[in-house]
Design an enzyme around this catalytic site. Structure first.
Site, mmCIF file in Angstrom:
data_model
loop_
_atom_site.group_PDB
_atom_site.id
_atom_site.type_symbol
_atom_site.label_atom_id
_atom_site.label_comp_id
_atom_site.label_asym_id
_atom_site.label_seq_id
_atom_site.Cartn_x
_atom_site.Cartn_y
_atom_site.Cartn_z
ATOM 1 N N HIS A 85 0.852 -1.192 0.000
ATOM 2 C CA HIS A 85 0.000 0.000 0.000
ATOM 3 C C HIS A 85 0.884 1.236 0.000
ATOM 4 C CE1 HIS A 85 -3.586 2.398 0.664
ATOM 5 N NE2 HIS A 85 -2.798 3.175 1.368
ATOM 6 N N ASP A 164 -14.992 2.942 7.102
ATOM 7 C CA ASP A 164 -13.935 3.776 6.519
ATOM 8 C C ASP A 164 -14.435 4.503 5.273
ATOM 9 O OD1 ASP A 164 -11.171 4.736 6.180
ATOM 10 O OD2 ASP A 164 -11.369 3.632 4.306
ATOM 11 N N ARG A 171 -14.005 13.011 6.027
ATOM 12 C CA ARG A 171 -12.725 13.672 6.338
ATOM 13 C C ARG A 171 -12.268 14.520 5.163
ATOM 14 N NH1 ARG A 171 -9.264 8.837 6.941
ATOM 15 N NH2 ARG A 171 -7.547 10.295 7.150
ATOM 16 N N SER A 186 -7.515 3.959 8.812
ATOM 17 C CA SER A 186 -8.215 3.852 7.536
ATOM 18 C C SER A 186 -7.508 2.851 6.624
ATOM 19 C CB SER A 186 -8.248 5.243 6.886
ATOM 20 O OG SER A 186 -8.560 5.178 5.527
ATOM 21 N N LYS A 190 -8.651 -1.559 6.025
ATOM 22 C CA LYS A 190 -8.949 -2.156 4.713
ATOM 23 C C LYS A 190 -7.980 -3.296 4.402
ATOM 24 C CE LYS A 190 -8.906 2.024 3.123
ATOM 25 N NZ LYS A 190 -8.989 3.350 2.545
#
Ligand code: URA
Length: 426
Positions: A85, A164, A171, A186, A190
């Site tokens: 990620h 999320d 946000r 967040s 995931k």
């Protein structure tokens, strides 16, 4: 009748207190169900941004976000699973060559990706440049492709961490994206819900990233690594430079083209360096430390895995990328060296050209983007091309030009070379 109220939870955090496990479980669940209003969650998110959260609070908040939806079971996949990620940047197309490369080396890569917002690009938007390619897969399709091909890049389903999905959108419009506890929970909710066995985080630092300095990036990386480990996911993080765009291409189709160059054994040196650094970390975390990703790029195995992955999702890997109608080439007005190319300004230029979106529901332009002709440290002579702006419509060019113009700095001497990989946190 609940034992909690949103106002009490907000007040606790507003006054610098520590939220109890019960408060966290309740507020995340009640918000997901629509029982806590957006304005209440906005106030709480702002209190978290200003007051922070302790490590146990972040862990509980992450667990509550995971529990808001389903957790995928990847046990039908026999290869070791490992994902990557990136916290987001400009020209960051690394997922495209990396996913098939790591699959070609024997792991299975379950990449649930997102779309771009603001100045940062999104992997799904880039891949949608390929005619026929489909981002939405059912859970069964996702697991079958992971088992049979070893590489999937697709959109996360609605049932994965729905808390999320709702909170991130809130946000985004309330100035609370940058809170480290909220970013960490967040991302990790995931990734943990997706079921991967191991995870490598590319935490970006610099003007084009959410984290503008190394201290904040380090804190975010450490927080995420601890969350991953606490949930049984082998997790490491690399802090990498995002003060300059990655590679030469920033946009959608142009980034696919550059990724194909890397998969064909070429491509810009920084994109190859980061792809290989992340591939080695992923293969190590997956228990395959002897795999040789550089060889898999050279001998075509990574390209074969790419073609299989794209075809499995309906894409035509041989389709030509669409060309832009408008191309503006900008040339140097001074002799010297490229002292810097600001990632944020180039990201905004690509966005103005149509490569990004202003609102989630907007379409993106496939051919729009910026193609650099020079990198920091390169010598330059008056009249040489510095970069080109590509767009579908000429009226997009002036606003992009204004941004890109202030991105590129020319100086009499070459700058000191800055490392791409700044630090490893494991
Ligand atoms: N990416 C995410 O998924 N969440 C954040 O909060 C920031 C970046």
């Amino acid at each position: 009748m609940s034992a909690f109220t949103a106002v009490d939870v907000i007040r606790t955090k507003r006054d610098g207190g520590v939220l109890s496990d019960g408060q966290i479980d309740w507020v995340v669940d009640a918000y997901t169900k629509g029982l806590v209003a957006d304005e209440q969650m906005s106030a709480l998110a702002m209190a978290i941004l200003l007051r922070g959260m302790s490590a146990p609070e972040i862990a509980r908040w992450t667990a509550a976000m995971i529990a808001s939806g389903e957790r995928l079971d990847l046990s039908p996949v026999t290869r070791p699973t490992v994902d990557k990620h990136s916290t987001g940047g400009v020209g960051d197309k690394i997922t495209l060559p990396l996913t098939p490369l790591v699959a070609a080396c024997g792991a299975a890569v379950p990449q649930l990706s997102g779309r771009g917002l603001g100045h940062t690009g999104g992997t799904l938007d880039k891949l949608e440049s390929i005619p026929g390619w489909r981002a939405a897969l059912s859970n069964d399709e996702f697991i079958a492709q992971l088992r049979d091909v070893g590489a999937v890049i697709c959109a996360a389903g609605d049932a994965l961490a729905p808390a999320d999905r709702k909170l991130y959108a809130l946000r985004d419009v309330t100035g609370t994206v940058e809170a480290i506890p909220l970013i960490a929970s967040s991302i990790m909710s995931k990734k943990i819900a997706e079921g991967t066995g191991a995870l490598v985080l590319d935490v970006k630092v610099g003007s084009g990233a959410f984290m503008k300095n190394v201290d904040d990036a380090r804190e975010l990386a450490r927080t995420m690594v601890e969350l991953g480990k606490a949930h049984g996911v082998r997790t490491v993080a690399l802090l990498t430079d995002m003060s300059t765009p990655l590679g030469l291409a920033v946009g959608n189709a142009v980034e696919v083209t550059e990724s194909l160059e890397v998969l064909a054994g070429g491509g810009p040196a920084d994109v190859v360096e980061l792809t290989l650094a992340l591939a080695r970390e992923m293969l190590d975390a997956a228990g395959l430390p002897d795999a040789d990703p550089a060889a898999a790029l050279r001998d075509g195995r990574a390209m074969d895995a790419w073609r299989t992955m794209i075809r499995a999702q309906g894409g035509d890997p041989d389709a030509p990328m669409p060309a832009a109608n408008e191309v503006e080439v900008v040339r140097a007005t001074d002799d010297g060296y490229i002292a810097g190319i600001d990632a944020y300004a180039i990201g905004v230029a690509a966005w103005r050209l149509g490569a990004g979106r202003a609102r989630k529901e907007d379409p993106v332009s496939v051919p729009a983007g910026v193609v650099l002709h020079k990198r920091p440290g390169d010598p330059v002579r008056v009249g040489e091309p510095l970069y080109e702006l590509r767009a579908e419509h000429a009226e997009r060019i002036p606003a992009a030009l204004a941004e890109a113009d202030r991105a590129v700095r020319i100086a009499p001497a070459a700058p000191a070379a800055a490392p791409l990989v700044i630090e490893r946190i494991g």
